[in-house]
Design a protein around this motif. Sequence first.
Motif, short mmCIF file in Angstrom:
data_model
loop_
_atom_site.label_atom_id
_atom_site.label_comp_id
_atom_site.label_asym_id
_atom_site.label_seq_id
_atom_site.Cartn_x
_atom_site.Cartn_y
_atom_site.Cartn_z
N ASN A 239 0.83 -1.21 0.00
CA ASN A 239 0.00 0.00 0.00
C ASN A 239 0.86 1.26 0.00
O ASN A 239 0.59 2.23 -0.72
N LEU A 240 1.92 1.23 0.79
CA LEU A 240 2.83 2.37 0.85
C LEU A 240 3.49 2.61 -0.51
O LEU A 240 3.55 3.74 -1.01
N ILE A 241 3.98 1.54 -1.12
CA ILE A 241 4.63 1.64 -2.43
C ILE A 241 3.63 2.12 -3.48
O ILE A 241 3.95 2.96 -4.33
N ASN A 242 2.42 1.60 -3.43
CA ASN A 242 1.40 1.96 -4.41
C ASN A 242 1.05 3.44 -4.35
O ASN A 242 0.93 4.11 -5.38
N ILE A 243 0.92 3.97 -3.14
CA ILE A 243 0.61 5.40 -2.99
C ILE A 243 1.78 6.25 -3.48
O ILE A 243 1.58 7.27 -4.15
N ALA A 244 3.01 5.82 -3.19
CA ALA A 244 4.18 6.55 -3.68
C ALA A 244 4.21 6.55 -5.21
O ALA A 244 4.48 7.58 -5.84
N CYS A 245 3.91 5.40 -5.81
CA CYS A 245 3.88 5.32 -7.27
C CYS A 245 2.82 6.25 -7.85
O CYS A 245 3.04 6.91 -8.88
N SER A 303 -1.68 1.46 -8.86
CA SER A 303 -1.45 2.68 -9.63
C SER A 303 -0.97 2.31 -11.03
O SER A 303 -0.23 1.34 -11.20
N PRO A 304 -1.36 3.07 -12.05
CA PRO A 304 -0.84 2.80 -13.40
C PRO A 304 0.69 2.80 -13.45
O PRO A 304 1.28 2.05 -14.22
N ARG A 308 2.16 -0.66 -14.90
CA ARG A 308 2.88 -0.70 -16.18
C ARG A 308 4.33 -1.11 -15.99
O ARG A 308 4.86 -1.92 -16.75
N ARG A 309 4.98 -0.55 -14.98
CA ARG A 309 6.39 -0.90 -14.76
C ARG A 309 6.54 -2.33 -14.28
O ARG A 309 7.48 -3.03 -14.65
N GLY A 310 5.61 -2.78 -13.44
CA GLY A 310 5.65 -4.16 -13.00
C GLY A 310 5.44 -5.12 -14.16
O GLY A 310 6.13 -6.13 -14.29
N ALA A 311 4.48 -4.81 -15.03
CA ALA A 311 4.18 -5.67 -16.17
C ALA A 311 5.33 -5.70 -17.18
O ALA A 311 5.59 -6.73 -17.81
N LEU A 312 6.03 -4.57 -17.32
CA LEU A 312 7.11 -4.47 -18.31
C LEU A 312 8.48 -4.85 -17.74
O LEU A 312 9.47 -4.86 -18.48
N GLY A 313 8.53 -5.12 -16.45
CA GLY A 313 9.81 -5.47 -15.84
C GLY A 313 10.74 -4.29 -15.68
O GLY A 313 11.97 -4.44 -15.69
N LEU A 314 10.17 -3.10 -15.52
CA LEU A 314 10.97 -1.88 -15.38
C LEU A 314 11.13 -1.50 -13.91
O LEU A 314 10.32 -1.87 -13.06
N SER A 315 12.16 -0.72 -13.64
CA SER A 315 12.35 -0.16 -12.31
C SER A 315 11.24 0.84 -12.01
O SER A 315 10.74 1.54 -12.91
#
Length: 321
Positions: A239-245, A303-304, A308-315
């Motif tokens: 949740n913390l990471i998601n809000i930051a994203c 969060s988008p 998107r970064r998780g799906a694409l394997g990006l940082s």
Amino acid sequence: MNSIYKTIGFLGGATEALQIASEGVADFATIDRILRDQAGFKLGPFQLLDIAGIDAAHEAISSVYQQYLNEPRYRPSHLAVQRISSGKLGQKTGEGFYTYVNGEAQMPAEVATPTVSEMPPVWVSTRAMRRPELLQLLKDLGAKIETGASPSAQALSIVAPLGFDVTTVAIVERLDPARTVGIDMLIDDKLTQRRVLATSPATRADMRDAAHALFARDGKAVTVIRDSGGFVTQRVVANLINIACDMCQQGLCTPEELEATGAADLGHSMGPLTMGNKYGPTEILEVLFNVQTVYGDTRYRPSPWLRRRGALGLSLMHTES
């Protein structure tokens, strides 16, 4: 930038911890212990709320919630309202989520490790997170490990889901829920000071105690909680990471700005995006998808930026050119 980080800390950490407590998953002190010893926070969210003042923290959270037109991710908790109504505002009034004597929080004792006369054999789900590490850990702890495609009628079944609760996993994998216990393996066990187990409403007491005693054999602290999609650490960290994203997605700050002072303001060795990269954007994404499935609550929608970064394997630090 400090105000942004404090917002992340309160919204990402405190609100989810309050939600977990409201579900009866664990008490305040237990949730704080888990997040300190397993996730590496210097202070637990209920300690922070007591120090900040529950009234002041609730006002800040409610203000953001209203500014964002009742965005579910920022939803305040009735637990804070109840304490404010009864004058229990934290350290400054001598009682909040903890009771204070001479300014010191009184910490309840932990549940003692149970004594188990006969340990059942152990079977580990083929879908378990970090399964090779979990099997090696059990071997090191002296467990008798079953290697069949399914557990025997005597076995303690160990599952290690991301985002799902023990109940869901037991049903989906057709395991006997009375003999099934979950363990949170989001973070490498070698990096933690505490192991966290979870039981379903159907888990037998002897299976719960056997799992507790087994995972405590090497002296590491073990906490057993009630069923929770995402245990405690997974839910709070995701949740913390998601809000930051989402702050990055909305253009409120750049990833570099977010990380510049984030670790200090969050009371952690890592900022939220660094934390997300360390634990794996795809893993955090899976936690959120599955927690949302368990609870049906849009507060957990990814969060988008993260999706998107998780799906694409990006940082999670990646910005578009």
